[in-house]
Design an enzyme around this catalytic site. Structure first.
Site, short mmCIF file in Angstrom:
data_model
loop_
_atom_site.label_atom_id
_atom_site.label_comp_id
_atom_site.label_asym_id
_atom_site.label_seq_id
_atom_site.Cartn_x
_atom_site.Cartn_y
_atom_site.Cartn_z
N LYS A 119 0.83 -1.21 0.00
CA LYS A 119 0.00 0.00 0.00
C LYS A 119 0.85 1.25 0.00
CE LYS A 119 -1.44 2.04 3.62
NZ LYS A 119 -2.06 2.45 4.90
N ASP A 137 -5.87 1.64 -0.31
CA ASP A 137 -5.91 1.67 1.14
C ASP A 137 -7.23 1.04 1.59
OD1 ASP A 137 -7.83 3.54 0.55
OD2 ASP A 137 -6.76 5.24 1.44
#
Length: 212
Positions: A119, A137
């Protein structure tokens, strides 16, 4: 999927000329550290910790001059501060002593740095290096799977599916569209399905309507 992204493009803001890195940080190093700080932390707490930390040190070299205890005390608002302080020191050590102080510009390179997962790597690539990547996310993961754009259990699986199936023209701004959609319409607890411009395409909405 293309129809959904076309509507998202029409209704949601994309990347702007003034877009900065994660948590509004202006360079790849501070973007990367801010993303590390954001793990299991509210935005307001992450921002407070980042502001205090970068007031003390804004480069990896300056950060290494701080002790782990000093970093931990400085970033205390964001939680998990001992672990994060340890990773920040390790991150800076790798940058300074192995990478010449430069933040890598590839996912693989970024993920070799302590504390940086998929991420954070994708967020840095998207925001700081302007790469056409839909960084995933928790918000993007939620929205993409609710809509039916993906069918994934983890954020990494969602990222892989978006990378493989989202239209090429949607890769650059897709993160922005999905984030804004998740904040304005497809909110976590009470999504505004009734007025949603994607309700006719949405797997989550179809499932809700089928309930007795």
């Amino acid at each position: 999927m293309a129809i959904a992204f076309r509507r998202l493009r029409e209704h949601m803001p994309g990347r702007t000329l003034t877009a900065k890195g994660p948590k509004d940080q202006p360079d790849p190093f501070r973007s990367m550290v801010s993303c590390l700080l954001s793990a299991q932390s509210r935005d307001i707490n992450t921002a407070a910790a980042a502001k205090a930390l970068f007031a003390r040190a804004a480069t990896p070299q300056a950060m290494l001059a701080l002790s782990e205890e000093t970093i931990a005390a400085t970033i205390k608002p964001c939680g998990l501060y001992n672990t994060k302080a340890r990773n920040i020191r390790k991150l800076c050590d790798v940058l300074v002593h192995q990478l010449g102080g430069r933040v890598p510009e590839t996912r693989e390179g970024l993920m070799q740095i302590p504390g940086i997962g998929r991420k954070c790597a994708d967020i840095v690539l998207s925001f700081s290096f302007d790469r056409p990547i839909i960084a995933v996310d928790t918000h993007v993961h939620r929205v993409a799977n609710r809509l039916g754009l993906t069918n994934a259990k983890t954020a990494d699986e969602t990222a892989d599916q978006l990378a493989g199936h989202a239209p090429e023209w949607a890769q650059r701004d897709g993160h922005f569209w999905l984030i804004q959609f998740g904040k304005a319409v497809c909110v976590a607890r009470r999504p505004k399905c009734g007025g949603c411009f994607l309700s006719d395409l949405c797997r989550f909405y179809a499932a809700r309507r089928s309930l007795p």
